[in-house]
Design a protein around this motif. Structure first.
Motif, PDB file in Angstrom:
ATOM      1  N   GLY A  14     -42.240 -26.111 -21.200  1.00  0.00           N
ATOM      2  CA  GLY A  14     -42.370 -26.512 -19.802  1.00  0.00           C
ATOM      3  C   GLY A  14     -42.765 -25.345 -18.929  1.00  0.00           C
ATOM      4  O   GLY A  14     -43.448 -24.433 -19.364  1.00  0.00           O
ATOM      5  N   THR A  15     -42.320 -25.386 -17.699  1.00  0.00           N
ATOM      6  CA  THR A  15     -42.709 -24.345 -16.750  1.00  0.00           C
ATOM      7  C   THR A  15     -41.998 -23.029 -16.998  1.00  0.00           C
ATOM      8  O   THR A  15     -42.400 -22.012 -16.468  1.00  0.00           O
ATOM      9  N   HIS A  16     -40.935 -23.034 -17.786  1.00  0.00           N
ATOM     10  CA  HIS A  16     -40.209 -21.783 -17.987  1.00  0.00           C
ATOM     11  C   HIS A  16     -40.664 -21.013 -19.220  1.00  0.00           C
ATOM     12  O   HIS A  16     -40.241 -19.882 -19.426  1.00  0.00           O
ATOM     13  N   GLY A  17     -41.525 -21.557 -20.067  1.00  0.00           N
ATOM     14  CA  GLY A  17     -42.041 -20.830 -21.220  1.00  0.00           C
ATOM     15  C   GLY A  17     -40.950 -20.296 -22.127  1.00  0.00           C
ATOM     16  O   GLY A  17     -41.061 -19.224 -22.698  1.00  0.00           O
ATOM     17  N   TRP A  18     -39.852 -21.027 -22.230  1.00  0.00           N
ATOM     18  CA  TRP A  18     -38.702 -20.674 -23.055  1.00  0.00           C
ATOM     19  C   TRP A  18     -37.913 -19.496 -22.503  1.00  0.00           C
ATOM     20  O   TRP A  18     -37.052 -18.952 -23.172  1.00  0.00           O
ATOM     21  N   LYS A  19     -38.206 -19.098 -21.282  1.00  0.00           N
ATOM     22  CA  LYS A  19     -37.391 -18.062 -20.628  1.00  0.00           C
ATOM     23  C   LYS A  19     -36.425 -18.776 -19.691  1.00  0.00           C
ATOM     24  O   LYS A  19     -36.824 -19.642 -18.922  1.00  0.00           O
ATOM     25  N   TRP A  20     -35.170 -18.393 -19.759  1.00  0.00           N
ATOM     26  CA  TRP A  20     -34.155 -18.958 -18.881  1.00  0.00           C
ATOM     27  C   TRP A  20     -33.598 -17.848 -18.017  1.00  0.00           C
ATOM     28  O   TRP A  20     -33.462 -16.714 -18.460  1.00  0.00           O
ATOM     29  N   SER A  21     -33.218 -18.192 -16.808  1.00  0.00           N
ATOM     30  CA  SER A  21     -32.483 -17.230 -15.998  1.00  0.00           C
ATOM     31  C   SER A  21     -31.111 -17.064 -16.637  1.00  0.00           C
ATOM     32  O   SER A  21     -30.646 -17.932 -17.390  1.00  0.00           O
ATOM     33  N   LEU A  22     -30.476 -15.985 -16.332  1.00  0.00           N
ATOM     34  CA  LEU A  22     -29.144 -15.759 -16.881  1.00  0.00           C
ATOM     35  C   LEU A  22     -28.170 -16.834 -16.391  1.00  0.00           C
ATOM     36  O   LEU A  22     -27.321 -17.298 -17.151  1.00  0.00           O
ATOM     37  N   GLN A  23     -28.345 -17.266 -15.148  1.00  0.00           N
ATOM     38  CA  GLN A  23     -27.475 -18.314 -14.621  1.00  0.00           C
ATOM     39  C   GLN A  23     -27.653 -19.614 -15.413  1.00  0.00           C
ATOM     40  O   GLN A  23     -26.674 -20.304 -15.700  1.00  0.00           O
TER      41      GLN A  23
END
Length: 194
Positions: A14-23
């Motif tokens: 999706g829009t996050h490219g498998w990167k998540w914020s720490l929160q």
């Protein structure tokens, strides 16, 4: 992301490219494993950072006129044990997704708030460069924006001083006081996990 972005499944992040914020990562871990597991994971990551920095403390340039932002690439196993992949000095701030841009913009903002003292632009060298809100409410806080103090070296130095005083008062006999102290509870900075 350097390797996984070449996968056909990368875009399915999706829009996050498998990167998540720490929160978001913490919310996921708390929801699937519980609050204690999330706290333990963050404590382990905090200690991983502290130990890695202590391991190279003699070769890190310590200059009060500059700063360095380190990027930690950490992998979590199925037991939420963190594994250090690498540490990047001056990590890339280029972005590949909307989430990435938001995370890195927040990182830059938080680093600048940490580096510049409150009212820096209103007085001294920064005069005439515009206005800026005060960075932090209290000088003694272990939180600076979204950053939290992981390790306070002054506490260890003070404990060592007290141990030596007690040892001297006892005529040179060794004290049983442990001179090592732990860090504040490790939590988060505004970086993303890859």
């Amino acid at each position: 992301v350097a390797i996984q972005k070449h996968s056909d499944e990368y875009s399915s992040g999706g829009t996050h490219g498998w990167k998540w914020s720490l929160q978001n990562l913490l919310a996921y871990i708390e929801g699937t494993r519980g609050l204690d597991a999330a706290d333990a994971m963050m404590g382990s990551i905090g200690w991983l950072i502290v130990h890695s920095l202590k391991a190279v403390q003699n070769v890190i340039i310590n200059d009060k006129h500059c700063f360095e932002c380190y990027g930690y690439d950490v992998m979590l196993d199925s037991d939420l044990k963190p594994w250090l992949i690498e540490v990047n000095a001056s990590p890339s701030l280029s972005t590949t997704t909307t989430t990435d841009r938001i995370l890195k913009t927040q990182l830059i903002s938080e680093v600048m708030a940490l580096v510049f003292p409150p009212n820096f632009l209103e007085a001294g060298r920064g005069a005439g460069m515009g206005s800026r809100r005060p960075a932090f409410a209290g000088e003694e806080s272990t939180h600076q924006g979204d950053f939290e103090l992981l390790y306070d070296e002054s506490a260890e130095i003070e404990a060592e001083r007290v141990r030596k005083e007690l040892e001297a008062a006892r005529g040179g006999r060794k004290s049983n006081i442990n001179s090592r102290t732990g860090p504040s509870r490790a939590t988060h900075s505004p970086s993303a996990f890859k």
